[in-house]
Write an enzyme that holds these catalytic residues in place. Structure first.
Site, PDB file in Angstrom:
ATOM      1  N   LYS A 178      48.895 -46.298 -13.303  1.00  0.00           N
ATOM      2  CA  LYS A 178      48.488 -47.706 -13.229  1.00  0.00           C
ATOM      3  C   LYS A 178      49.137 -48.295 -11.983  1.00  0.00           C
ATOM      4  O   LYS A 178      50.302 -47.976 -11.666  1.00  0.00           O
ATOM      5  CB  LYS A 178      48.971 -48.417 -14.495  1.00  0.00           C
ATOM      6  CG  LYS A 178      48.431 -49.829 -14.689  1.00  0.00           C
ATOM      7  CD  LYS A 178      48.904 -50.385 -16.038  1.00  0.00           C
ATOM      8  CE  LYS A 178      48.360 -51.759 -16.350  1.00  0.00           C
ATOM      9  NZ  LYS A 178      48.786 -52.236 -17.680  1.00  0.00           N
TER      10      LYS A 178
ATOM     11  N   SER B 119      44.978 -54.290 -20.262  1.00  0.00           N
ATOM     12  CA  SER B 119      44.960 -54.308 -18.822  1.00  0.00           C
ATOM     13  C   SER B 119      44.933 -52.923 -18.187  1.00  0.00           C
ATOM     14  O   SER B 119      44.597 -52.799 -17.014  1.00  0.00           O
ATOM     15  CB  SER B 119      46.182 -55.064 -18.296  1.00  0.00           C
ATOM     16  OG  SER B 119      47.378 -54.371 -18.616  1.00  0.00           O
TER      17      SER B 119
ATOM     18  N   SER C  75      47.791 -53.389 -24.050  1.00  0.00           N
ATOM     19  CA  SER C  75      47.157 -52.942 -22.806  1.00  0.00           C
ATOM     20  C   SER C  75      46.977 -51.440 -22.651  1.00  0.00           C
ATOM     21  O   SER C  75      46.323 -50.996 -21.715  1.00  0.00           O
ATOM     22  CB  SER C  75      47.952 -53.477 -21.603  1.00  0.00           C
ATOM     23  OG  SER C  75      47.664 -54.839 -21.413  1.00  0.00           O
TER      24      SER C  75
END
Lengths: 476, 497
Positions: free
Chosen positions: B88, B163, B187
């Site tokens: 990420k 996310s 997330s």
């Protein structure tokens, strides 16, 4: 007295740790800008603070020395505000739960009485960096070497009633933190900074509105700043005005304080517990360890010097102001076996040389062992007190220990009666006028003969023997 | 050697981490070949999907060659040696753009590696690139990326969740065999559910946060997303553990997460919180969950209804605590030392205001403002302090439930993925996408999501599994047992075959 002054103090003491409070960077003063700023000090994205345990130990030491409550759990909080030298946009400090709670410090008043000043709290926090406005035209430079330096903010109760009391408190605390090895106390370099809260009131009335004077970095400035702030506030009230709560700065050149920011401009710091740090837990063992690390405290040591060593209060006070001086003195006193002689030479001859050369006792070229050696030679009458001054200077100049200097300069005391007698006879013969005066009852002239004889002996004659011989021969 | 035909590419990218490792160690294929296979798929498929912000193609090929040599020399043997992965884009990667999918950090090349970055590097993993995400990890649909919204591989008109939506989409489309995401309020779990992959958010403190750009420090936790529970276990083995650079990382021993994968689940006590099956849960999702629960029951698990009476307060509590922390965490982005700086600032305030106004997106600004308000003098007690008190109640609910059951199961999200743009103007509905994951985050408990089937719209449904503190091994064991009996997790979206 129509007006009473009320003073409370906030002191930021930089803790004597090798590295910063939340990073491994060095805290040494005076490095090139930004050479002692790690990723953590720069507030890089993703970095996290890790508490320096030594900072906690030093805070505990001060807490114990002022007999304060130590919080079993204290909490770091974020104080949020924007400023370019505050890299994270918040300062890590302690807010609701400081590590050191209520304690006290006793100061001595001019009339010899002792007054107890309350210490509200002492909390750990990180220092900000520095903004350099001078070096860059239309721009500001940021030096983050100081960012993250550990500070202990020590907050007093509003217990002081005059500038003198405030200065006495600051001096006492200044001596204490140095004594404890908590802070080097260097006010020029900003290791020990003082904010003063001042208000005035009619005696017995409620506290008046206070102004805070920021960043005073000498005892003299503290005193002057308080004086002119008190005058200013009284002036305002007496002419029908009202003092406003604000932060002020002291200008030593103009000897005045001026407004820096008002209460309405004050930041809302939005304090909240820092989620990156765990609460600081202090166990019984931690406290025990801190207690064991405490040296004998100045007040206790002073009392001991008076009670056990028979020193008077002033001398005991002077000798215990600094731990290094007290340690030096004790070593010398023990070595030479004469407390008073040691006290006189440490606070007299040595102290004068230290002042003259602006040297700390720890850096003095005359070690405690060397001083002891010299005092032993005074005691065994190898040298006179007069010659000893020369020996001390010789040692300071690097000519070796006492015996080496005595030998090199031929300062050995003359105790041979015949030699001294010859000198005395010569002086009497050469000064018939003074002999006449003495014999007609002018006793004061005796000093003249002693001086002349000592000078003639180049200070080497034993003064006791000179006295004795002169008395006998002048009788006629 | 870098020329690999597409059949082999497709085959290599279907392999589990274990199979990849076996093939690499036995020289059946090289790290360079595996790496090339993934890079080729990324080149072919990611233009539309946008699951990556940065593809580190050259470094990946170079790294693969080095690792091939080390493996041939017998210097590198671990379970992740030669395994490609993606991160990420909020994990700092030395010398590589670390943008947080924000204009604020669109120029930020990290000067150091995050803890997990160096762990995977040391293990011999090959970094394929940095995954797209919601800006600063704030969002549930990946539409808050300053670069581009990510598409859901199962239907590109739909969001992948957020996310960590880029990572979840990348795994689903087999553009990476394994990725690391972060989970603050769901997330990892919610996008894993939306994209039909397996993801685990470990216990708070299990994985160091050092070098992970913070959203809400007391909630953020790093975890893996992959095809299977086994692949997650293999990855967690490498990244879990105490790190002295993160004071909140736990000094708790790390077990071998793969050791108990095959343990029986006979007699396992599963709690179903009634609050997770109440109004708001999509009927089809409920039906798929029910079927999976029955499958566990059939294998000897004991099902018990439990209650988390304060869970309805979790979303409001979260939207006080998380924004409060983020309002402070994001203060360092001030245009002074790194990141976006506005042109020609007139003075200091202008520098701050315009740099931050231009650098942050709407959702980030919204949360900074909410958090600033919640911490303000006069409001702190009513918001932040009260929220922390309720947070303790929510945690206590779980403690009570774990006295009676071994694990908790329920939906990861109330619905399957929603359409791109569908909730953009309805923040409250968007926030409710995390209604089942947020309570776990507030309690600091481990939670995971694994695929258990599809709704009629063809989109995956995920089962959320919540364990007691530091019981990740048990959770992975339970999910693995399910995955031994089913193949939901092995299905791939047709468009990315």
């Amino acid at each position: 007295m129509e007006w009473e002054t009320v003073i409370g103090l906030e002191i930021h003491a930089q803790l004597s740790t090798n590295s910063k409070i939340f990073s491994g960077s060095s805290t040494a003063y005076g490095a090139e800008p930004n050479t002692q700023a790690s990723l953590v000090d720069l507030g890089m994205p993703g970095v996290l603070p890790v508490l320096n345990k030594q900072a906690v130990k030093l805070a505990l030491r001060l807490g114990l020395a002022i007999d304060a409550e130590i919080a079993p759990q204290s909490v770091f909080a974020r104080k949020n505000y924007f400023y370019p030298d505050l890299p994270k946009g918040y300062q890590i400090s302690q807010f609701e739960l400081p590590i050191v709670g209520l304690g006290h410090l006793d100061i001595e008043l001019e009339n010899g009485e002792t007054k107890r000043i309350g210490v509200t709290r002492a909390h750990l926090e990180e220092d900000a960096g520095k903004s350099l406005h001078e070096d860059f035209e239309t721009q500001t430079g940021i030096d983050l070497n100081r960012a993250g330096t550990p500070l202990l903010e020590i907050v007093s109760e509003p217990d002081m009633r005059s500038a003198k009391e405030a200065v006495a408190y600051v001096k006492k605390l200044h001596a204490l933190v140095r004594y404890l090895g908590v802070c080097d106390g260097n006010m020029q370099e900003g290791s020990f900074r003082c904010d003063v809260n001042v208000s005035v009131r009619r005696p017995g009335a409620e506290f008046g509105t206070r102004a805070e004077i920021k960043n005073l970095n000498s005892f003299r400035f503290i005193q002057s700043a308080i004086h002119c702030e008190v005058d200013r506030q009284i002036g305002i009230i007496e002419s029908g005005g009202q003092v406003v709560q604000e932060t002020r700065l002291y200008d030593p050149d103009k000897d005045e304080t001026r407004s820096m920011r008002g209460k309405e401009d004050a930041n809302d710091y939005r304090y909240f517990p820092d989620p990156d740090l765990l609460p600081v837990a202090i166990s019984a063992e931690d406290l025990e360890e801190a207690r064991a690390s405490l040296p004998e405290l100045p007040d206790a040591r002073k009392q001991r010097f008076m009670a056990e060593l028979g020193l008077n209060a002033d001398l005991a006070d002077d000798l215990t102001n600094s731990r290094e001086v007290a340690d030096y003195f004790e070593t010398v006193a023990e070595g030479c076996g004469d407390t008073k002689l040691a006290a006189n030479w440490v606070m007299g001859g040595l102290s004068a040389l230290l002042n003259k050369h602006e040297t700390d006792i720890t850096d003095a070229p005359v070690s405690a062992a060397m001083m002891t050696g010299m005092l032993v030679r005074i005691k065994d009458k190898t040298i006179s007190a007069t010659a000893a001054k020369e020996v001390l200077e010789g040692m300071w100049a690097g000519d070796g220990d006492a015996d080496a200097v005595i030998e090199a300069k031929g300062l050995k005391q003359v105790t041979d009666t015949g030699a001294i007698e010859a000198l005395v006879d010569e002086i009497i013969a050469n000064n018939p006028g003074q002999v006449e005066q003495y014999r007609s009852g002018k006793d004061k002239v005796f000093g003249f003969f002693v001086g002349q004889t000592m000078r003639a002996s180049k200070g080497k004659a034993d003064p006791a023997m000179v006295n004795e011989l002169l008395k006998e021969k002048l009788k006629g | 050697m870098s020329q690999v035909d597409s059949t082999q590419t497709a085959e290599l990218t279907q392999l589990s981490l274990k199979a990849l490792q076996r093939g690499i160690q036995s020289s059946q294929f090289s790290v360079m070949e595996v790496t090339a296979a993934y890079l080729e798929r990324i080149a072919r498929f990611d233009a539309g999907l946008k699951s990556y912000i940065t593809v580190t193609e050259e470094q990946a090929r170079a790294q693969a060659e080095v690792i091939d040599n080390q493996i041939r020399a017998g210097e590198l043997k671990g379970a992740l040696a030669g395994i490609p992965y993606a991160l990420k884009d909020l994990f700092c990667t030395d010398g590589i753009l670390t943008s947080c999918a924000s204009k604020m950090l669109a120029n930020f090349v990290a000067p150091y590696d995050a803890h997990v970055t160096s762990k995977l590097k040391d293990a011999g993993g090959v970094l394929l690139g940095k995954n797209n995400m919601d800006e600063f990890a704030m969002g549930s649909s990946n539409e808050n990326s300053a670069f581009a919204p990510v598409q859901n591989p199962w239907n590109t008109d739909y969001v992948p969740g957020g996310s960590s939506g880029g990572g979840a989409a990348a795994v689903a489309a087999r553009l990476a065999p394994m990725v690391l995401g972060t989970d603050t309020g769901g997330s990892i779990r919610q996008p894993a559910s939306f994209c039909g992959v397996t993801g685990i958010k470990p216990t708070y403190g299990r994985v160091s946060r050092f070098g992970m750009i913070a959203f809400a420090s007391s909630l953020d936790q790093c975890g893996p997303m992959a095809v299977s529970a086994e692949d997650c276990a293999i990855t967690l083995n490498e990244i879990a553990g105490f790190d002295e650079r993160d004071s909140t990382s736990a000094q708790v021993d790390v077990p071998d997460y793969t050791a108990n994968l095959n343990d029986s689940i006979d007699g396992l006590k599963i709690g179903l919180p009634q609050e997770f099956f109440a109004e708001g849960l999509d009927q089809q999702v409920a039906a798929v969950i029910e079927r999976a629960v029955k499958a566990f029951e059939a294998r000897g698990a004991v099902i018990k209804e439990v209650t988390l009476p304060n869970s309805h307060l979790a979303v409001p509590v979260y939207y006080v605590v998380a924004p409060a922390e983020c309002s402070s965490n994001l203060s360092r982005f001030d245009g002074v030392r790194f990141g976006h700086r506005c042109d020609n600032p007139q003075d200091l305030n202008d520098l701050y205001e315009r740099s931050r106004w231009e650098g942050f997106g709407d959702e980030v600004k919204r949360r900074i403002m909410m958090g600033t308000y919640a911490l303000s003098s006069g409001y702190y007690d009513a918001y932040y302090l009260k929220a922390q008190q309720v947070r303790r109640l929510i945690k206590q609910d779980f403690v009570d439930v774990f006295n009676d059951v071994d694990v908790i199961m329920g939906p990861s999200a109330p619905t399957t993925a929603f359409k791109l743009g569908e909730l953009v103007d309805d923040q409250l509905a968007m926030y409710l996408a995390d209604i089942y994951t947020i309570p776990t985050s507030l309690a600091g408990l481990p939670g995971m999501s694994f695929p258990i089937g599809f709704a009629d719209n063809g989109l995956p449904v995920g089962m959320q599994l919540i364990g007691n503190y530091f019981e990740e091994a048990r959770m992975l064991n339970i999910a693995h047992q399910y995955q031994q009996q089913t193949d939901w997790h092995l299905q791939t979206p047709a468009a990315f075959a």
